[in-house]
Design an enzyme around this catalytic site. Structure first.
Site, PDB file in Angstrom:
ATOM      1  N   GLY A  43      36.061  34.826  51.901  1.00  0.00           N
ATOM      2  CA  GLY A  43      36.224  36.297  52.580  1.00  0.00           C
ATOM      3  C   GLY A  43      35.828  36.121  54.003  1.00  0.00           C
ATOM      4  CD  GLU A  98      29.089  36.915  51.434  1.00  0.00           C
ATOM      5  OE1 GLU A  98      30.203  37.142  51.872  1.00  0.00           O
ATOM      6  OE2 GLU A  98      28.541  36.885  50.445  1.00  0.00           O
ATOM      7  CG  ASP A  99      33.329  38.921  52.233  1.00  0.00           C
ATOM      8  OD1 ASP A  99      32.065  38.861  51.788  1.00  0.00           O
ATOM      9  OD2 ASP A  99      34.504  38.727  51.637  1.00  0.00           O
ATOM     10  CG  ASP A 102      29.812  45.706  45.987  1.00  0.00           C
ATOM     11  OD1 ASP A 102      29.141  46.657  45.963  1.00  0.00           O
ATOM     12  OD2 ASP A 102      30.832  45.202  45.237  1.00  0.00           O
ATOM     13  CE  LYS A 130      32.185  48.027  48.707  1.00  0.00           C
ATOM     14  NZ  LYS A 130      32.800  47.669  47.450  1.00  0.00           N
ATOM     15  CG  PHE A 151      37.879  46.774  45.729  1.00  0.00           C
ATOM     16  CD1 PHE A 151      36.904  45.988  45.477  1.00  0.00           C
ATOM     17  CD2 PHE A 151      39.130  46.144  46.214  1.00  0.00           C
ATOM     18  CE1 PHE A 151      36.809  44.705  45.209  1.00  0.00           C
ATOM     19  CE2 PHE A 151      39.304  44.636  46.344  1.00  0.00           C
ATOM     20  CZ  PHE A 151      37.848  44.073  45.668  1.00  0.00           C
ATOM     21  CB  VAL A 152      37.239  47.719  51.746  1.00  0.00           C
ATOM     22  CG1 VAL A 152      36.864  49.138  52.154  1.00  0.00           C
ATOM     23  CG2 VAL A 152      36.217  46.976  51.828  1.00  0.00           C
ATOM     24  CG  ASP A 158      40.502  38.541  47.592  1.00  0.00           C
ATOM     25  OD1 ASP A 158      39.175  38.851  47.744  1.00  0.00           O
ATOM     26  OD2 ASP A 158      40.620  37.799  46.398  1.00  0.00           O
ATOM     27  NE  ARG A 164      41.466  35.388  50.330  1.00  0.00           N
ATOM     28  CZ  ARG A 164      40.162  35.738  49.679  1.00  0.00           C
ATOM     29  NH1 ARG A 164      39.182  36.339  50.530  1.00  0.00           N
ATOM     30  NH2 ARG A 164      39.884  35.267  48.497  1.00  0.00           N
TER      31      ARG A 164
HETATM   32  P1  IMP Z   1      28.394  41.198  45.679  1.00  0.00           P
HETATM   33  O1  IMP Z   1      27.430  39.948  44.856  1.00  0.00           O
HETATM   34  O2  IMP Z   1      28.369  42.506  44.511  1.00  0.00           O
HETATM   35  O3  IMP Z   1      27.226  41.488  46.998  1.00  0.00           O
HETATM   36  O4  IMP Z   1      29.512  40.960  46.119  1.00  0.00           O
HETATM   37  C1  IMP Z   1      29.676  39.919  46.912  1.00  0.00           C
HETATM   38  C2  IMP Z   1      31.448  39.266  47.007  1.00  0.00           C
HETATM   39  O5  IMP Z   1      32.161  40.300  46.222  1.00  0.00           O
HETATM   40  C3  IMP Z   1      31.676  39.429  48.416  1.00  0.00           C
HETATM   41  O6  IMP Z   1      31.388  38.127  49.363  1.00  0.00           O
HETATM   42  C4  IMP Z   1      33.070  39.740  48.188  1.00  0.00           C
HETATM   43  O7  IMP Z   1      33.823  38.455  48.243  1.00  0.00           O
HETATM   44  C5  IMP Z   1      33.314  40.410  46.930  1.00  0.00           C
HETATM   45  N1  IMP Z   1      33.560  41.919  47.239  1.00  0.00           N
HETATM   46  C6  IMP Z   1      32.381  43.073  47.008  1.00  0.00           C
HETATM   47  N2  IMP Z   1      32.828  44.076  47.488  1.00  0.00           N
HETATM   48  C7  IMP Z   1      34.163  43.938  47.672  1.00  0.00           C
HETATM   49  C8  IMP Z   1      35.362  44.707  48.245  1.00  0.00           C
HETATM   50  O8  IMP Z   1      35.314  46.004  48.453  1.00  0.00           O
HETATM   51  N3  IMP Z   1      36.313  44.185  48.617  1.00  0.00           N
HETATM   52  C9  IMP Z   1      36.648  42.893  48.537  1.00  0.00           C
HETATM   53  N4  IMP Z   1      35.957  42.003  48.015  1.00  0.00           N
HETATM   54  C10 IMP Z   1      34.597  42.638  47.695  1.00  0.00           C
END
Ligand code: IMP
Length: 179
Positions: A43, A98-99, A102, A130, A151-152, A158, A164
């Site tokens: 990402g 990081e992208d 969440d 988020k 969800f973006v 992606d 992407r």
């Molecule tokens: P986390 O562990 O929940 O913080 O999520 C981490 C990973 O989940 C991110 O690096 C993204 O690759 C993916 N992710 C989380 N939310 C989204 C979203 O809204 N769109 C796309 N990918 C997401």
């Protein structure tokens, strides 16, 4: 706008401007000290490419790939490293790129792993955050934008490896991932 999107959250221009600001901020903070940017694949690939060009401090770039078990739209917190760094990070200024944060579960695991390798400094830059999402506390020094808990996709993000390449970021229509 791509027909699978409900609406656009961040335009190409807004992203470009903010990435430039983040680059300036990072450059001010690190000055002439060198930084190892660690981008989390896949990402953050587009973000790191643009961010790197806005940083004037000396940088190197390395990549890590992790996979999180769980459904495609929710992370589970169980993370596996599928590509490790090429570089040693002991004694270095590490900036994880990081992208999106969440739940924060992926980064929590990654930070613990990286901290054990004894970098001099360890900070995070995340393009998106988020804000209202229930998450483990992560102290992220540089945040591009707070986004709603939807969800973006786009600009590296992606759904099932698609979208992407969109130059903007938008909310995916629910029927696309509810299918
Ligand atoms: P986390 O562990 O929940 O913080 O999520 C981490 C990973 O989940 C991110 O690096 C993204 O690759 C993916 N992710 C989380 N939310 C989204 C979203 O809204 N769109 C796309 N990918 C997401």
């Amino acid at each position: 706008m791509h027909p699978d999107l409900d609406h656009i959250v961040l335009t190409e221009d807004e992203i470009k401007r903010r990435v430039a600001e983040l680059g300036e901020q990072v450059s001010r903070d690190y000055g002439e000290e060198s930084i190892l940017l660690i981008a989390v694949l896949r990402g953050a690939a587009l973000f790191v490419a643009d961010l790197a060009r806005e940083i004037t401090s000396p940088i190197e770039i390395d990549f890590m790939a992790v996979s999180s078990y769980g459904s495609s739209t929710e992370s589970s917190g169980v993370v596996r490293i599928i590509k490790d760094l090429e570089e040693l990070i002991e004694g270095r200024n590490v900036l994880v790129v990081e992208d999106i944060i969440d739940t924060g579960l992926t980064l929590k695991y990654l930070l613990k792993n990286l901290a054990s390798r004894k970098p001099k400094t360890l900070e995070i830059v995340s393009l998106l955050y988020k804000k209202d999402k229930q998450r483990v506390p992560i102290s992220c020094k540089y945040v591009g934008f707070d986004v709603p808990d939807e969800f973006v996709v786009g600009y590296g993000l992606d759904y099932a490896e698609r979208y992407r390449n969109l130059p903007y970021i938008g909310v995916l229509r629910r029927e696309i991932y509810a299918e």
